[in-house]
Design an enzyme around this catalytic site. Sequence first.
Site, PDB file in Angstrom:
ATOM      1  CG  ASN A   7      -1.849   1.251   1.306  1.00  0.00           C
ATOM      2  OD1 ASN A   7      -1.853   2.014   0.429  1.00  0.00           O
ATOM      3  ND2 ASN A   7      -2.390   1.245   2.460  1.00  0.00           N
ATOM      4  CE  LYS A   9      -0.484   3.462   4.609  1.00  0.00           C
ATOM      5  NZ  LYS A   9      -0.197   3.851   5.958  1.00  0.00           N
ATOM      6  CG  HIS A  92      -5.968   1.937   5.146  1.00  0.00           C
ATOM      7  ND1 HIS A  92      -5.611   3.153   5.866  1.00  0.00           N
ATOM      8  CD2 HIS A  92      -5.037   1.195   4.784  1.00  0.00           C
ATOM      9  CE1 HIS A  92      -4.463   2.639   6.252  1.00  0.00           C
ATOM     10  NE2 HIS A  92      -3.923   1.588   5.644  1.00  0.00           N
ATOM     11  CD  GLU A  94      -3.156   5.785   6.723  1.00  0.00           C
ATOM     12  OE1 GLU A  94      -3.115   5.723   5.139  1.00  0.00           O
ATOM     13  OE2 GLU A  94      -2.248   5.365   6.816  1.00  0.00           O
ATOM     14  CD  GLU A 161      -3.837  -2.212   7.550  1.00  0.00           C
ATOM     15  OE1 GLU A 161      -2.531  -2.571   7.114  1.00  0.00           O
ATOM     16  OE2 GLU A 161      -4.245  -1.132   7.217  1.00  0.00           O
ATOM     17  N   GLY A 167       2.049   2.666  10.640  1.00  0.00           N
ATOM     18  CA  GLY A 167       2.973   3.850  10.573  1.00  0.00           C
ATOM     19  C   GLY A 167       3.615   4.079  11.995  1.00  0.00           C
ATOM     20  CB  SER A 201       4.715  -1.381  12.400  1.00  0.00           C
ATOM     21  OG  SER A 201       4.324   0.042  12.537  1.00  0.00           O
TER      22      SER A 201
HETATM   23  P1  PGA Z   1       2.480   0.469   7.665  1.00  0.00           P
HETATM   24  O1  PGA Z   1       1.123   0.699   7.400  1.00  0.00           O
HETATM   25  O2  PGA Z   1       2.984  -0.654   7.310  1.00  0.00           O
HETATM   26  O3  PGA Z   1       3.059   1.780   7.384  1.00  0.00           O
HETATM   27  O4  PGA Z   1       2.286   0.407   9.311  1.00  0.00           O
HETATM   28  C1  PGA Z   1       0.015  -0.332   7.107  1.00  0.00           C
HETATM   29  C2  PGA Z   1      -1.123   0.320   6.228  1.00  0.00           C
HETATM   30  O5  PGA Z   1      -1.541   1.426   6.676  1.00  0.00           O
HETATM   31  O6  PGA Z   1      -1.690  -0.545   5.307  1.00  0.00           O
END
Ligand code: PGA
Length: 237
Positions: A7, A9, A92, A94, A161, A167, A201
């Site tokens: 992903n 983003k 997601h 976000e 998640e 993140g 992460s």
């Molecule tokens: P990350 O994000 O690996 O940077 O923690 C995962 C995600 O948001 O799908």
Amino acid sequence: MNLFVANWKMHLTRAEARAYAAELGGRIGDGLEGRELVLAPPFTAFDAARDPRGRWSLASQNVATETAGPMTGEVSAGMAADAGCRYAIVGHSERRRLFGEDGDVLSRKLRRCREAGLVPIYCVGETQEERDADLTSATLIRQIETLRGDLAEAPLVVAYEPVWAIGTGRAASPADAAAARVHLASLLASRRDLRILYGGSVTPENARDLLEATGGDGFLVGGASLSASAFEAIARA
Ligand code: PGA
């Protein structure tokens, strides 16, 4: 087959995406046996991220709630499919947090995916506050409710998640990820074709432990997936 989704983003220009694809292609040669790779670039980089040899497929990071119409700035599931996507990320955290997406909006997005022939990668996970209040299980139950109208026969990917792990560099412990996986599997026991990913992460360093402990089907990777070599290392874990 284990599934590894990158992903990106809101990262990578078309030139960067082309360089990434060239590097990833060089690294995996004829492809990684027994592993399915998917890149979820920004809409503008679909073409640049595509693999003409089909060693990975594409996912849309989002789709609109409607099929077409006056929705400035939106991209429909049909358009994503037309651009070559096989999957679409829906829900997601976000999108949930920044754009207020939940329940009805997400179930409409799931329906649009099905109509367009896209396999949804439906994301769930509790926030730190929900976790502290012992609401992890209730949160997952509520978020899985959104799938109620979705056909049990249709292929489905669910990504667990935990929001506090995204993140932050603080991945869930293998034990926590395993517990959530067991819970989700029981909530989704009627599904015929289900893969449950972990996300939050994930790095080349923790990928093997997380995958082994959870008996998992793969990962949804954010930050680490911006490097073709790190993404490859995670997929080889
Ligand atoms: P990350 O994000 O690996 O940077 O923690 C995962 C995600 O948001 O799908």
